[in-house]
Motif scaffolding. Structure first.
Motif, PDB file in Angstrom:
ATOM      1  N   VAL A  98      41.341 -28.271  16.029  1.00 25.44           N
ATOM      2  CA  VAL A  98      39.954 -29.122  15.931  1.00 25.44           C
ATOM      3  C   VAL A  98      40.397 -30.773  15.758  1.00 25.44           C
ATOM      4  CG1 VAL A  98      38.951 -27.430  16.434  1.00 25.44           C
ATOM      5  CG2 VAL A  98      38.562 -28.403  14.595  1.00 25.44           C
ATOM      6  N   ALA A  99      40.528 -30.662  14.131  1.00 27.64           N
ATOM      7  CA  ALA A  99      40.672 -31.922  13.383  1.00 27.64           C
ATOM      8  C   ALA A  99      42.174 -32.838  14.016  1.00 27.64           C
ATOM      9  CB  ALA A  99      41.174 -31.403  11.844  1.00 27.64           C
ATOM     10  N   ARG A 100      42.002 -33.666  13.503  1.00 30.35           N
ATOM     11  CA  ARG A 100      42.714 -35.012  14.199  1.00 30.35           C
ATOM     12  C   ARG A 100      42.693 -36.759  12.800  1.00 30.35           C
ATOM     13  NH1 ARG A 100      43.472 -31.312  16.704  1.00 30.35           N
ATOM     14  NH2 ARG A 100      43.115 -31.694  18.769  1.00 30.35           N
ATOM     15  N   ASP A 101      44.166 -36.315  12.865  1.00 37.55           N
ATOM     16  CA  ASP A 101      43.590 -37.823  11.531  1.00 37.55           C
ATOM     17  C   ASP A 101      43.480 -39.601  12.381  1.00 37.55           C
ATOM     18  OD1 ASP A 101      45.903 -38.625  12.573  1.00 37.55           O
ATOM     19  OD2 ASP A 101      47.830 -38.543  11.637  1.00 37.55           O
ATOM     20  N   THR A 102      43.862 -40.282  11.358  1.00 36.07           N
ATOM     21  CA  THR A 102      43.297 -41.791  11.861  1.00 36.07           C
ATOM     22  C   THR A 102      44.467 -42.028  13.083  1.00 36.07           C
ATOM     23  OG1 THR A 102      45.020 -42.655  10.251  1.00 36.07           O
ATOM     24  CG2 THR A 102      42.527 -41.860   9.910  1.00 36.07           C
ATOM     25  N   LEU A 103      45.685 -41.034  13.121  1.00 37.70           N
ATOM     26  CA  LEU A 103      45.800 -42.110  14.665  1.00 37.70           C
ATOM     27  C   LEU A 103      45.600 -40.996  15.575  1.00 37.70           C
ATOM     28  CD1 LEU A 103      49.057 -42.529  12.090  1.00 37.70           C
ATOM     29  CD2 LEU A 103      47.703 -44.397  13.475  1.00 37.70           C
ATOM     30  N   GLY A 104      45.677 -40.041  15.710  1.00 35.98           N
ATOM     31  CA  GLY A 104      44.131 -39.333  16.654  1.00 35.98           C
ATOM     32  C   GLY A 104      45.883 -37.875  17.118  1.00 35.98           C
ATOM     33  N   ASN A 105      46.119 -37.707  15.486  1.00 36.28           N
ATOM     34  CA  ASN A 105      47.247 -36.093  15.537  1.00 36.28           C
ATOM     35  C   ASN A 105      46.204 -34.937  14.549  1.00 36.28           C
ATOM     36  OD1 ASN A 105      49.197 -38.012  16.737  1.00 36.28           O
ATOM     37  ND2 ASN A 105      49.544 -38.982  15.013  1.00 36.28           N
TER      38      ASN A 105
END
Length: 310
Positions: A98-105
């Motif tokens: 469920v977790a995504r970084d600032t780039l959406g990865n």
């Protein structure tokens, strides 16, 4: 005589054993009623699983707000430790799903590999819908302060064989005690009885519940060991008033047995109207669901039945 008796009676015992083993399946698929006619006057608890997790991303403020807006009786959530041993509200051991970084990865790794400051940067809403891209992983304290006793909160203690979790129960007790009258509206639950033992030793007023393992992998061992041994221990200490078995493990007879031992039974996770009706006809006292809106609508229909007959 004895050999003949065993020979002739063997099919009966095999059939009886098979029926006992798969009794919940037989109930759900062959005998359970999907009519609400017999439920007139039936009251039951509606418990939002990870918040209203079928309607918003799980274990987020958005999911908890939706659950409150719907008017649920209880909210269930999960807790874990960060690298710097802060308690956060999160279900999985790993962040990937469920977790995504600032780039959406997708973010890789275990929850306890990251500090709270790092975790707060992750988006945990976009996986569900881009509308929720602003959702972040909340701390337990943030969630409890937000709910503030409006409904009962069920906190599931996630077990981990990791040093970060050595004093997990102690820290949870501290958080509960920091809330105004927290012992009256916060309940700690776990599959692991040792966590509940520690909680009870630290503060006997904090309510606890046992989570019962489902029958997917080892039906007889899972159901009978958990209900007879762990529930027996809890009964001796008189500190568990309710249990939350997986709904697939239940039948009217099994619910009756748990009631006879003095427990309320809250089945989880029940997500369709039809399955909710089956569980209510089996006698459960509460429904734990990802879709509390369905349960609320069902409860309103059942209440109207009583009004129509008056």
């Amino acid at each position: 005589m004895t050999k003949k008796f065993l020979l002739y009676s063997a099919p009966f015992f095999i059939l009886f054993g098979a029926f006992s083993l798969f009794e919940p399946w037989f109930y759900r698929n062959l005998f359970a009623s999907t009519s609400i006619d017999r439920l007139e006057g039936k009251e039951f608890q509606i418990i939002a699983h990870k918040g209203a997790s079928g309607l918003a991303p799980e274990n987020t403020m958005a999911a908890f707000q939706k659950a409150l807006d719907l008017g649920v009786d209880q909210i269930e959530l999960d807790v874990r430790h960060t690298k710097d041993e802060e308690i956060i509200v999160f279900h999985d051991q790993r962040l990937d799903r469920v977790a995504r970084d600032t780039l959406g990865n997708p973010v890789t790794g275990d929850v306890h590999d990251y500090t709270l400051e790092e975790i707060k940067q992750f988006d945990v809403g976009s996986w569900y819908d881009s509308h929720y891209s602003d959702q972040r992983i909340p701390t337990l304290k943030e969630v409890l302060d937000f709910i503030n006793g409006q409904v009962t909160v069920l906190i599931e203690i996630k077990h981990m064989d990791h040093p970060h979790y050595d004093d997990f129960a102690e820290k949870l007790v501290e958080v509960v005690m920091s809330e105004d009258d927290g012992e009256s509206w916060i309940i700690l639950q776990s599959y692991e009885p040792e966590y509940l033992d520690i909680v009870h030793e630290l503060d006997s007023l904090i309510q606890t519940k046992a989570l019962i393992i489902g029958e997917d992998s080892a039906p007889l061992i899972a159901f009978y060991v958990e209900t007879r041994i762990h529930m027996g221990r809890a009964k001796e200490s008189n500190r568990m008033k309710a249990i939350n078995p997986q709904w697939e493990t239940l039948s009217p007879r099994r619910v009756f047995q748990m009631h006879a031992k003095g427990y309320q039974v809250h089945a989880y996770p029940v997500n369709t109207r039809e399955d909710m009706i089956k569980m209510l006809n089996a006698g459960v006292d509460g429904i734990i669901t990802d879709y509390p809106n369905v349960a609320i609508q069902l409860r309103n229909e059942i209440r109207r039945l009583g009004q129509e007959t008056q």
